[in-house]
Scaffold this motif. Structure first.
Motif, PDB file in Angstrom:
ATOM      1  N   LYS A 176       0.820  -1.210   0.000  1.00 10.68           N
ATOM      2  CA  LYS A 176       0.000   0.000   0.000  1.00 10.68           C
ATOM      3  C   LYS A 176       0.856   1.263   0.000  1.00 10.68           C
ATOM      4  O   LYS A 176       2.047   1.232   0.300  1.00 10.68           O
ATOM      5  CB  LYS A 176      -0.910   0.011   1.235  1.00 10.68           C
ATOM      6  N   THR A 177       0.232   2.367  -0.331  1.00  9.33           N
ATOM      7  CA  THR A 177       0.824   3.689  -0.177  1.00  9.33           C
ATOM      8  C   THR A 177       0.014   4.422   0.886  1.00  9.33           C
ATOM      9  O   THR A 177      -1.209   4.583   0.742  1.00  9.33           O
ATOM     10  CB  THR A 177       0.789   4.485  -1.496  1.00  9.33           C
ATOM     11  N   LEU A 178       0.669   4.826   1.960  1.00  8.00           N
ATOM     12  CA  LEU A 178      -0.022   5.453   3.087  1.00  8.00           C
ATOM     13  C   LEU A 178       0.589   6.820   3.369  1.00  8.00           C
ATOM     14  O   LEU A 178       1.802   7.023   3.203  1.00  8.00           O
ATOM     15  CB  LEU A 178       0.082   4.586   4.335  1.00  8.00           C
ATOM     16  N   ASP A 179      -0.254   7.745   3.836  1.00  8.14           N
ATOM     17  CA  ASP A 179       0.292   9.041   4.229  1.00  8.14           C
ATOM     18  C   ASP A 179       0.732   8.977   5.683  1.00  8.14           C
ATOM     19  O   ASP A 179       0.530   7.967   6.376  1.00  8.14           O
ATOM     20  CB  ASP A 179      -0.711  10.171   3.973  1.00  8.14           C
ATOM     21  N   ILE A 180       1.315  10.051   6.150  1.00  5.49           N
ATOM     22  CA  ILE A 180       1.933  10.051   7.474  1.00  5.49           C
ATOM     23  C   ILE A 180       0.910   9.809   8.576  1.00  5.49           C
ATOM     24  O   ILE A 180       1.173   9.096   9.551  1.00  5.49           O
ATOM     25  CB  ILE A 180       2.702  11.383   7.701  1.00  5.49           C
ATOM     26  N   ASP A 181      -0.309  10.346   8.420  1.00  8.14           N
ATOM     27  CA  ASP A 181      -1.336  10.161   9.450  1.00  8.14           C
ATOM     28  C   ASP A 181      -1.824   8.721   9.478  1.00  8.14           C
ATOM     29  O   ASP A 181      -2.055   8.150  10.563  1.00  8.14           O
ATOM     30  CB  ASP A 181      -2.512  11.112   9.192  1.00  8.14           C
ATOM     31  N   GLU A 182      -1.990   8.125   8.294  1.00 11.02           N
ATOM     32  CA  GLU A 182      -2.414   6.732   8.235  1.00 11.02           C
ATOM     33  C   GLU A 182      -1.367   5.809   8.839  1.00 11.02           C
ATOM     34  O   GLU A 182      -1.704   4.844   9.551  1.00 11.02           O
ATOM     35  CB  GLU A 182      -2.688   6.334   6.779  1.00 11.02           C
TER      36      GLU A 182
END
Length: 363
Positions: free
Chosen positions: A316-322
């Motif tokens: 997956k590609t996740l942002d910093i909050d995720e």
């Protein structure tokens, strides 16, 4: 007598740099003729009265015929402007040193060199970044150039040696005057897998005025300069300025805005230096091939935080909050781990602070 002996003899005269040597060559054609010149002739060649007098006084103390053997007896080798093995990229800068004194060996591989420089007051972050970058570069056949100083320089040299790579140390003193003195053993090890070199005559002490010209040689030898950590007034920033003047690439490792040793590197990035988020980008920017990465994974190489982040990312590609929610890590710890993982090549940062695991490191 060989003309080369006069080049070496002029290399022993304090203050006789490349600008004055060029003036002598333009006027006399040969340094052997300049060696025998009168004060009036030296003035006509463009030397100042003070320089002309000092040269004549020093010439009286030197026998050019004896210089090559005297240096050889001390284990000191030399390379001059017109030698075929004079460092290729150093020869391309304005006013390269007319003589380099060195111990060890120069190699054609050194044409592919990258300078690693930074503060003497290196932090734990700087130590890890330096070691990781150097291991990556030496693994790709790159010679590491630095200045044998405490801190980043010493870590760069030692890591290159431990990784089985080549490294060049450029001194602000004679090659027989190792500074700082606690790096004498390190200098000896460098001689076995590279060279310790200087444009200053043997016996020259490490005075403060010697180091900016030393930094100019560090950047001149190198295809690119990487500044790892640097305070606001660090000498590493001088090296970066020389690299820009020489048309070489400058990379700076980004750091916390609250960290004093990142003030200089963050300022370099603001002025146009390339943010060094992954050592692979150095080779990409220089258009150099990369060797195939090792794809076998040994879990012990990962820290616990790194394993947790890679497991959460997967494909997956996740942002910093995720990622913060998935890993249950404090945001400051997560940011620190992600920065180091980028440098190691485990993850890549995309637009909008989104992160993806690199293929070789997906769990």
């Amino acid at each position: 007598m060989s003309e080369r002996a006069y080049w070496l003899a002029f290399g022993l005269i304090k203050g006789m740099g490349p600008v004055r040597i060029r003036r002598l060559l333009r006027y006399f054609g040969q340094l052997s003729k300049a060696w025998r010149a009168s004060q009036e002739q030296l003035l006509a060649a463009g030397l100042s009265n003070k320089a002309a007098v000092q040269q004549i006084l020093q010439i009286k103390t030197i026998d050019p015929l004896a210089v090559p053997d005297s240096l050889a007896e001390k284990g000191i080798k030399t390379v001059i402007w017109n030698d075929p093995d004079y460092p290729r990229y150093l020869a391309q800068i304005a006013q390269p040193p007319h003589v380099l004194f060195y111990k060890g060996n120069l190699d054609q591989q050194d044409d592919l060199s990258v300078a690693i420089v930074g503060t003497r007051k290196v932090t734990g972050y700087g130590r890890q970044v330096t070691a990781d970058v150097v291991r990556y570069l030496t693994g790709n056949g790159i010679t590491i150039v630095s200045g044998l100083a405490r801190g980043v320089d010493a870590i760069a040299h030692r890591t290159a040696l431990e990784a089985g790579g080549r490294t060049l140390a450029v001194l602000g003193s004679g090659v027989d005057v190792i500074y700082p003195p606690e790096h004498r053993k390190l200098a000896q090890e460098i001689e076995e897998s590279g060279a310790v070199m200087s444009s200053y005559p043997p016996g020259t002490q490490p005075e403060g005025i010697n180091f900016p010209p030393r930094n100019r040689i560090i950047s001149g030898l190198s295809r690119a300069t990487v500044v790892v950590e640097a305070g606001a007034r660090s000498g590493a920033l001088i090296t970066a300025d020389f690299a820009v003047d020489q048309g070489r690439e400058v990379f700076a490792v980004p750091g916390s805005v609250f960290q004093a040793m990142s003030v200089g590197t963050n300022a370099l990035i603001a002025k146009g230096a390339i943010p060094m988020n992954n050592p692979a980008m150095i080779l990409e920017q220089l258009n150099l091939p990369r060797r195939e990465a090792q794809t076998s994974l040994e879990l012990p190489v990962f820290e616990e935080n790194e394993k947790r982040i890679l497991q959460c990312l997967g494909d997956k590609t996740l942002d910093i909050d995720e990622l913060a929610a998935s890993t249950n890590m404090p945001i400051e710890n997560l940011n620190a781990s992600l920065t180091m993982m980028e440098l190691k090549g485990y993850v890549r940062r995309d637009a909008g602070l989104q992160f993806t695991a690199n293929q070789a490191w997906k769990f």
